[in-house]
Design an enzyme around this catalytic site. Sequence first.
Site, PDB file in Angstrom:
ATOM      1  N   ARG A   1      13.281  22.570  17.954  1.00 28.37           N
ATOM      2  CA  ARG A   1      12.552  23.539  17.125  1.00 28.37           C
ATOM      3  C   ARG A   1      11.230  23.966  17.760  1.00 28.37           C
ATOM      4  NH1 ARG A   1      14.451  19.595  13.764  1.00 28.37           N
ATOM      5  NH2 ARG A   1      12.424  18.602  13.465  1.00 28.37           N
TER       6      ARG A   1
ATOM      7  N   GLU B   1      10.866  23.708  47.596  1.00 27.91           N
ATOM      8  CA  GLU B   1      10.716  24.716  48.647  1.00 27.91           C
ATOM      9  C   GLU B   1      10.349  26.077  48.063  1.00 27.91           C
ATOM     10  OE1 GLU B   1      14.114  21.985  50.115  1.00 27.91           O
ATOM     11  OE2 GLU B   1      13.119  22.524  48.235  1.00 27.91           O
TER      12      GLU B   1
ATOM     13  N   SER C   1      24.062  -0.447  22.215  1.00 29.98           N
ATOM     14  CA  SER C   1      25.348  -0.469  22.916  1.00 29.98           C
ATOM     15  C   SER C   1      25.227   0.148  24.302  1.00 29.98           C
ATOM     16  CB  SER C   1      26.415   0.262  22.089  1.00 29.98           C
ATOM     17  OG  SER C   1      26.184   1.666  22.062  1.00 29.98           O
TER      18      SER C   1
ATOM     19  N   LEU D   1      23.516   2.182  18.183  1.00 33.83           N
ATOM     20  CA  LEU D   1      24.038   3.023  19.261  1.00 33.83           C
ATOM     21  C   LEU D   1      23.241   2.804  20.539  1.00 33.83           C
ATOM     22  CD1 LEU D   1      25.921   5.299  20.222  1.00 33.83           C
ATOM     23  CD2 LEU D   1      24.192   6.925  19.423  1.00 33.83           C
TER      24      LEU D   1
END
Length: 355
Positions: A211, A55, A294, A291
Amino acid sequence: MARSLDSQFLARAAELAERGRLRVEPNPVVGCVLVKGDRIVGEGWHARFGEAHAERAAIADAGGEARNATAYVTLEPCDHEGRTPPCSVALIEAGIQEVVYAHADPNPKTACAGPKRLRAAGVLVRRARASAEIRKQLAPYLAHLDTGRPWVIAKWAMTLDGRIATRSGDSKWITQPETRDWSHAEFRGGVDAIIAGAATLRADDCELSNRSGQGGQPLRVIVCGEKPLPKKARIYQGEPALFAIPEGFRAPEGVDTVVCGKNDRVAPGRLLKQLHKRGVRRLLLEGGPTLAGSFFDKDLVDQVAIFVAPKIVGGAASHAALGGKGARMMADARHLEFVAHRQLGTDTLIEGLLR
């Protein structure tokens, strides 16, 4: 006639909304057009998480023509203060005469409050029929509303044969420097937190910082297991990091920690709920494969961004992009929706949402 115009202008608003796809989640993709008679005087869409909503973008596009216009919006205008001010207030201040929206917003923070404020200010408000396209468009947002966890984007770079490192563990570099610079600005600069496993940091000694000079610096979250990081690891430099640890793990002194697991393993679901309590709404999962696997195994990934370089590593001992249990049958493989491709020099980015 009115219904025909509603459909026409809301279809254009939906078309605009898609331009924000993969950059605004967990917020909804929303489009807005401002109309006088049968003429569009302003167009806008929610382009990026944390930036102006549709909007406000349409009002800015219309300028003075916004006064006395009708706003067609794909989703009920919000009325709460978040990363941006309420859209209902912006519509009132711009002198909008009427608001037509396609889909109600069940978010308890704003549900029905926007239309109520608009009506109280003398603005006509109508709810039109949401098309099948708009309902599908908003489905990821609606499904994620009650999860109580951040929106998770899994990102990695790999070779054509799906490898993220050679058999020696070397991974520098898979993609071009220009690709990596673009990725920092587009992803690290647009999330609240970035997460990686301690094994990845031991291998690469990365800072996990943005960075690019664009956007903000995300909270750096390190998932630890059995082994601590070297005391001189670069992750200890710069902004403080949050260490996610299992019960009994001895974290370095003076670092911020959150306990969310046991048996030398951090539970992804418990970690996400802890991060949500800390205000993390959009999270970048960068690795490594154990990781990331999982998170996939627990159905905790909402979006993927995969950079593919035209290289082949080969070798059974080289490192695959994704660990975990994975799918047993091809029929169980995860499918992507809203798939997009982008060419970055010789590298290719493939993005999409997980069903």
